[in-house]
Design a protein around this motif. Sequence first.
Motif, mmCIF file in Angstrom:
data_model
loop_
_atom_site.group_PDB
_atom_site.id
_atom_site.type_symbol
_atom_site.label_atom_id
_atom_site.label_comp_id
_atom_site.label_asym_id
_atom_site.label_seq_id
_atom_site.Cartn_x
_atom_site.Cartn_y
_atom_site.Cartn_z
ATOM 1 N N UNK A 79 0.708 -1.129 0.070
ATOM 2 C CA UNK A 79 -0.066 0.146 0.044
ATOM 3 C C UNK A 79 0.950 1.179 -0.091
ATOM 4 N N UNK A 80 0.499 2.453 -0.582
ATOM 5 C CA UNK A 80 1.009 3.581 -0.677
ATOM 6 C C UNK A 80 1.157 4.166 0.754
ATOM 7 N N UNK A 81 -0.107 4.235 1.534
ATOM 8 C CA UNK A 81 -0.184 4.597 2.786
ATOM 9 C C UNK A 81 -0.586 3.272 3.815
ATOM 10 N N UNK A 82 0.398 2.537 3.990
ATOM 11 C CA UNK A 82 -0.132 1.212 5.020
ATOM 12 C C UNK A 82 -0.575 1.618 6.480
ATOM 13 N N UNK A 83 -1.575 1.012 6.832
ATOM 14 C CA UNK A 83 -2.086 1.205 8.341
ATOM 15 C C UNK A 83 -1.085 0.371 9.049
ATOM 16 N N UNK A 84 -0.349 1.296 10.239
ATOM 17 C CA UNK A 84 0.738 0.827 11.088
ATOM 18 C C UNK A 84 0.335 1.424 12.383
ATOM 19 N N UNK A 85 -0.346 0.720 13.249
ATOM 20 C CA UNK A 85 -0.973 1.754 14.402
ATOM 21 C C UNK A 85 -0.431 0.962 15.488
ATOM 22 N N UNK A 86 0.226 1.406 16.379
ATOM 23 C CA UNK A 86 1.227 0.806 17.619
ATOM 24 C C UNK A 86 0.322 1.284 18.714
ATOM 25 N N UNK A 87 -0.034 0.126 19.817
ATOM 26 C CA UNK A 87 -0.734 0.508 20.844
ATOM 27 C C UNK A 87 0.311 -0.296 22.223
ATOM 28 N N UNK A 88 0.045 0.528 23.100
ATOM 29 C CA UNK A 88 0.916 -0.066 24.244
ATOM 30 C C UNK A 88 0.220 -1.236 24.834
ATOM 31 N N UNK A 89 0.807 -2.042 25.239
ATOM 32 C CA UNK A 89 0.297 -3.252 26.127
ATOM 33 C C UNK A 89 0.412 -2.850 27.846
ATOM 34 N N UNK A 90 -0.636 -2.196 28.372
ATOM 35 C CA UNK A 90 -0.284 -1.676 29.731
ATOM 36 C C UNK A 90 -0.246 -2.942 30.888
ATOM 37 N N UNK A 91 -0.958 -4.038 30.663
ATOM 38 C CA UNK A 91 -0.908 -5.051 31.215
ATOM 39 C C UNK A 91 -0.914 -6.547 30.722
ATOM 40 N N UNK A 92 -0.311 -7.664 31.362
ATOM 41 C CA UNK A 92 -0.410 -8.729 30.837
ATOM 42 C C UNK A 92 0.398 -9.778 31.459
#
Length: 106
Positions: A79-92
């Motif tokens: 893709x020209x503009x790929x979706x790349x979304x980073x989310x923190x893992x706050x617990x696990x």
Amino acid sequence: MSNPRVVLITVPNEEVAKTLSHGLVSEGLAACVNIIPGIHSIYRWEGAIQQDTEHLLLCKTDLSCWASFEAWVKAHHPYTVPEIIQLPITEGSAPYLAWILSSLQQ
């Protein structure tokens, strides 16, 4: 210090999903990638509403890998503009989060 992350990436098909997933894990940029097929995306692109069936990648990584991770995806994604979304893992699960970090190239 560990800063675990989940990164969401949409891709057009299974072939691209597997190629990106294998590459990210092989390069030590992701500890694990889950491929979720058959998501339906509705979005605006170039002034028109689009609708596509895509695959969603759930990538487990760490903030310490973010710059290399994002650059690698951009270089290999179709893709020209790929979706790349980073989310923190706050617990696990502590052992699982430790495994993520130990699986990555630092």
